[in-house]
Design a protein around this motif. Structure first.
Motif, mmCIF file in Angstrom:
data_model
loop_
_atom_site.group_PDB
_atom_site.id
_atom_site.type_symbol
_atom_site.label_atom_id
_atom_site.label_comp_id
_atom_site.label_asym_id
_atom_site.label_seq_id
_atom_site.Cartn_x
_atom_site.Cartn_y
_atom_site.Cartn_z
ATOM 1 N N GLY A 257 10.535 8.334 1.371
ATOM 2 C CA GLY A 257 11.109 9.548 0.785
ATOM 3 C C GLY A 257 12.296 9.260 -0.118
ATOM 4 N N ASP A 258 13.170 8.342 0.323
ATOM 5 C CA ASP A 258 14.319 7.991 -0.516
ATOM 6 C C ASP A 258 13.874 7.280 -1.791
ATOM 7 O OD1 ASP A 258 15.983 9.109 1.338
ATOM 8 O OD2 ASP A 258 16.461 7.218 2.341
ATOM 9 N N LEU A 259 12.834 6.451 -1.686
ATOM 10 C CA LEU A 259 12.311 5.777 -2.878
ATOM 11 C C LEU A 259 11.750 6.792 -3.866
ATOM 12 C CD1 LEU A 259 11.445 3.307 -4.518
ATOM 13 C CD2 LEU A 259 9.412 3.152 -3.080
ATOM 14 N N ARG A 260 10.995 7.765 -3.356
ATOM 15 C CA ARG A 260 10.437 8.803 -4.228
ATOM 16 C C ARG A 260 11.553 9.597 -4.900
ATOM 17 N NH1 ARG A 260 7.917 10.978 -0.657
ATOM 18 N NH2 ARG A 260 5.894 9.915 -0.885
ATOM 19 N N LEU A 261 12.620 9.911 -4.147
ATOM 20 C CA LEU A 261 13.741 10.661 -4.706
ATOM 21 C C LEU A 261 14.493 9.849 -5.754
ATOM 22 C CD1 LEU A 261 15.504 13.220 -4.589
ATOM 23 C CD2 LEU A 261 16.836 12.120 -2.777
ATOM 24 N N ALA A 262 14.672 8.546 -5.507
ATOM 25 C CA ALA A 262 15.402 7.704 -6.462
ATOM 26 C C ALA A 262 14.660 7.555 -7.780
ATOM 27 C CB ALA A 262 15.658 6.328 -5.846
ATOM 28 N N LEU A 263 13.318 7.563 -7.730
ATOM 29 C CA LEU A 263 12.537 7.376 -8.948
ATOM 30 C C LEU A 263 12.332 8.679 -9.731
ATOM 31 C CD1 LEU A 263 9.777 4.919 -7.653
ATOM 32 C CD2 LEU A 263 11.851 4.374 -8.927
ATOM 33 N N VAL B 50 0.842 -1.204 0.000
ATOM 34 C CA VAL B 50 0.000 0.000 0.000
ATOM 35 C C VAL B 50 0.873 1.248 0.000
ATOM 36 C CG1 VAL B 50 -1.696 1.303 1.327
ATOM 37 C CG2 VAL B 50 -1.926 -1.181 1.108
ATOM 38 N N LEU B 51 1.915 1.259 0.841
ATOM 39 C CA LEU B 51 2.807 2.420 0.892
ATOM 40 C C LEU B 51 3.525 2.607 -0.438
ATOM 41 C CD1 LEU B 51 4.134 4.712 2.424
ATOM 42 C CD2 LEU B 51 5.782 3.069 3.359
ATOM 43 N N ALA B 52 3.970 1.506 -1.050
ATOM 44 C CA ALA B 52 4.652 1.615 -2.344
ATOM 45 C C ALA B 52 3.720 2.171 -3.413
ATOM 46 C CB ALA B 52 5.185 0.239 -2.757
ATOM 47 N N GLU B 53 2.462 1.751 -3.410
ATOM 48 C CA GLU B 53 1.504 2.273 -4.389
ATOM 49 C C GLU B 53 1.274 3.769 -4.188
ATOM 50 O OE1 GLU B 53 -3.117 1.423 -5.794
ATOM 51 O OE2 GLU B 53 -2.036 -0.040 -4.546
#
Length: 362
Positions: free
Chosen positions: A233-239, A192-195
């Motif tokens: 936050g790091d995932l959003r920044l990496a993408l 859910v968080l990843a989506e």
């Protein structure tokens, strides 16, 4: 450019122009599709990685080719939990893009858009699969994927044009991998968080806007980042960082590629790769010093050392004084001058000449 094309009379593989001319699929992925398509049916039921190793496609090159095929619908994967507690990964491969629904139906052995189940593989019902005989037997049929039939095309026995996509074969291969331990799958909270992270990327860049169904398909890949310790936050920044200057053509394909290529290692893999620092050697035990004076002990820095530092320096000083005293008591003779050396050389020559004259007279 001048071109001269001779169609092979037999033992060839027909490739769809939509695959050959696809601008986003790499050449390794295209060759992998053609290689599996040209195999006999009994040789296709192997893991995709084994087919890739057949022509030395391994490592990051294989991972990139596999990511391209997964992204554009040529390979579909699904993990299944077996009754004995093991897990397996089933791969459905096709030489034409398939939707998730088509792949699920083929995996279950249900006909999908003209497919019929035959011997564990999904092939068109009117198609005779190639065998190991030479040349291969079986008549080609039109494409059935998506229920669209191409225009009829007649080819004589001596056609001057190479075979076209009108007689493309549709092949599938299943890959099953079993592991002894149950892998840690992302939890529902991580999915859910990843989506949510994927859907929020449109606020970072409009060209990364995803639909709900697209984000749900990529949630598994993004959740794996979260399971490996990456924050939202790091995932959003990496993408969303370092986007290509020419822009993103499709948000779904770009994010799927980045999620696979930039996937960080597992924490346990990082711990294994980080070797502990070498331990310091144990100090040597205390020993008695062989030097003069009162008996005392010291800890040597090497096993062959028998005197402590002060005693060793005192011995060196005493030896130097002794050598100096001997040099002063027995001084070396003075060095003769050059005139004395020339005179001595002349006397030696005269003695040698006289000795030779007397020897001749005798």
């Amino acid at each position: 450019m001048l071109s001269h094309v001779i169609p092979p009379p037999r033992c060839y593989t027909k490739a769809s122009n939509s695959l050959v001319r696809h601008p986003r699929i790499g050449s390794d992925a295209k060759i992998l599709v053609l290689y599996i398509q040209g195999l006999p049916e009994e040789d296709r039921d192997k893991p995709l990685s084994e087919h890739a190793r057949a022509f030395r496609l391994t490592g990051r090159a294989y991972q990139k080719a596999k990511a391209d095929l997964v992204t554009y619908g040529y390979v579909h994967e699904k993990r299944e939990h077996l009754s004995n507690g093991r897990w397996r990964t089933v791969q459905v491969f096709s030489n034409e893009p398939l939707t998730d629904d088509q792949a699920d139906r083929l995996r279950a052995g249900v006909p999908a858009d003209g497919y019929e189940s035959a011997g564990g593989s999904a092939v068109p019902d009117a198609w005779s699969a190639p065998t190991t005989h030479f040349p291969t037997v079986g008549q080609p049929t039109p494409r059935w994927v998506g229920g669209l039939l191409p225009a009829d095309e007649e080819q004589g026995e001596d056609s001057s044009h190479p075979p076209t996509e009108a007689a493309d074969e549709v092949v599938t291969a299943a890959e099953v991998e079993e592991t002894g331990e149950e892998p840690q799958a992302p939890s529902q909270e991580e999915l859910v968080l990843a989506e949510r992270v994927l859907l929020s990327l449109k606020h970072q860049a409009r060209q990364l806007t995803l639909g709900v169904r697209e984000a749900r398909k990529l949630a598994g890949l993004a959740a794996e980042w979260l399971r490996r310790g990456v924050s939202a936050g790091d995932l959003r920044l990496a993408l969303s960082s370092a986007l290509p200057a020419e822009g993103v053509r499709t948000a779904f394909g770009f994010l799927a590629h980045r999620l696979v290529e930039k996937l960080p290692p597992r924490p346990e893999e990082v711990a294994e790769s980080t070797s502990p620092p070498p331990s310091a050697p144990l100090p040597l035990p205390l020993i008695a010093c062989d030097g003069p004076g009162e008996e005392h002990v010291f800890r040597p820095h090497m096993s062959w050392v028998t005197t402590c530092g002060p005693c060793h320096r005192e011995q060196q000083r005493a030896e130097a004084e002794l050598m100096l005293a001997r040099a002063q008591a027995d001084p070396a003779p003075p060095t003769p001058s050059w005139r004395e050396r020339v005179a001595a050389e002349a006397r030696a020559n005269q003695v040698a000449s006289g000795y030779g004259t007397r020897a001749t007279a005798t």
